[in-house]
Design a protein around this motif. Sequence first.
Motif, PDB file in Angstrom:
ATOM      1  N   MET A   1      -7.757 -21.158  -0.312  1.00 37.38           N
ATOM      2  CA  MET A   1      -8.481 -21.507  -1.534  1.00 37.38           C
ATOM      3  C   MET A   1      -8.233 -20.467  -2.618  1.00 37.38           C
ATOM      4  SD  MET A   1     -12.261 -22.930  -0.571  1.00 37.38           S
ATOM      5  CE  MET A   1     -12.478 -24.607   0.043  1.00 37.38           C
ATOM      6  N   THR A   2      -8.216 -20.925  -3.839  1.00 38.39           N
ATOM      7  CA  THR A   2      -8.197 -20.010  -4.981  1.00 38.39           C
ATOM      8  C   THR A   2      -9.602 -19.449  -5.179  1.00 38.39           C
ATOM      9  OG1 THR A   2      -8.758 -21.745  -6.561  1.00 38.39           O
ATOM     10  CG2 THR A   2      -6.403 -21.423  -6.060  1.00 38.39           C
ATOM     11  N   ALA A   3      -9.718 -18.446  -6.021  1.00 41.98           N
ATOM     12  CA  ALA A   3     -11.026 -17.851  -6.287  1.00 41.98           C
ATOM     13  C   ALA A   3     -12.000 -18.881  -6.848  1.00 41.98           C
ATOM     14  CB  ALA A   3     -10.876 -16.672  -7.251  1.00 41.98           C
TER      15      ALA A   3
ATOM     16  N   ARG B   1      -9.542 -23.438   4.890  1.00 44.12           N
ATOM     17  CA  ARG B   1      -8.949 -22.858   3.692  1.00 44.12           C
ATOM     18  C   ARG B   1      -9.846 -21.758   3.125  1.00 44.12           C
ATOM     19  NH1 ARG B   1      -8.645 -26.568  -0.641  1.00 44.12           N
ATOM     20  NH2 ARG B   1      -7.084 -25.162  -1.489  1.00 44.12           N
ATOM     21  N   TYR B   2     -11.149 -21.983   3.175  1.00 39.62           N
ATOM     22  CA  TYR B   2     -12.133 -21.029   2.668  1.00 39.62           C
ATOM     23  C   TYR B   2     -12.127 -19.746   3.497  1.00 39.62           C
ATOM     24  CZ  TYR B   2     -16.823 -19.021   1.958  1.00 39.62           C
ATOM     25  OH  TYR B   2     -17.876 -18.178   1.723  1.00 39.62           O
ATOM     26  N   LEU B   3     -12.216 -19.897   4.821  1.00 37.83           N
ATOM     27  CA  LEU B   3     -12.278 -18.716   5.676  1.00 37.83           C
ATOM     28  C   LEU B   3     -11.007 -17.878   5.584  1.00 37.83           C
ATOM     29  CD1 LEU B   3     -14.038 -20.230   8.806  1.00 37.83           C
ATOM     30  CD2 LEU B   3     -14.938 -18.421   7.318  1.00 37.83           C
TER      31      LEU B   3
ATOM     32  N   PHE C   1     -16.844 -24.069  -3.478  1.00 36.31           N
ATOM     33  CA  PHE C   1     -17.172 -24.395  -2.092  1.00 36.31           C
ATOM     34  C   PHE C   1     -18.485 -23.732  -1.682  1.00 36.31           C
ATOM     35  CE2 PHE C   1     -16.454 -24.002   2.587  1.00 36.31           C
ATOM     36  CZ  PHE C   1     -16.284 -25.353   2.874  1.00 36.31           C
ATOM     37  N   GLU C   2     -18.715 -22.538  -2.158  1.00 35.28           N
ATOM     38  CA  GLU C   2     -19.915 -21.799  -1.787  1.00 35.28           C
ATOM     39  C   GLU C   2     -21.189 -22.372  -2.400  1.00 35.28           C
ATOM     40  OE1 GLU C   2     -18.864 -17.769  -2.832  1.00 35.28           O
ATOM     41  OE2 GLU C   2     -18.110 -17.361  -0.792  1.00 35.28           O
TER      42      GLU C   2
END
Length: 208
Positions: free
Chosen positions: A140-142, A112-114, A148-149
């Motif tokens: 993913m939303t902003a 989802r992130y990538l 996540f980061e």
Amino acid sequence: MSTPPPDLDADGIVDFIGVILLRRGGDSYLGEDVTMLEHMLQAATLAEEEGADDELVAAALLHDIGHYTGEFPEELALEVNNHHDDGGAAVLAPYFPDRVVACVRGHVDAKRYLCAVDSTYFNKLSIASVRTLELQGGLMTASEVREFEKSPYLEDIVRVRRWDEGAKVAGRKTPDFKHFSAVLRRLAGKTGPQTHGRAGPEIHSATT
């Protein structure tokens, strides 16, 4: 169905995983051209070929072990997310290092992130992976990206995700589970005593 006995030692949990893969590894992998076992061995092989350390090779091998905590083909056929990322992490947490567990828990969200941060990544997904992306929450939303980061294992989780996506090649030759079991034996038991012995989700070890 069975769960890892709470008193398994390092060799015991590796043997238990081996039995699961022997019994269920031939299951089809969600419409891909490989079986579940072929997919997991391919992911571990890609990690090994890139010179990854034991923890990342183990994470690549075991990233989908959570599929054995539920009847995943039926769940996906009913358009239900089986949360195999969380299920797999819960099974492994009493026995393996945090970094391995974090990569297993994070490999779905990494897709989802990538897809959210890399405009080219979505086009690399298989048809089945596109399908499950929506079941798993979509891009993913902003705010989800920022959260996540924050993970100290972000780079490792993303690497496991990329090996996961690349491990769907029909007929690709790989070492067998016995080869990678040596890696698992070196890592098993390397976790805090406060987690060992906690009950995790059930693993389906019977054939379907």
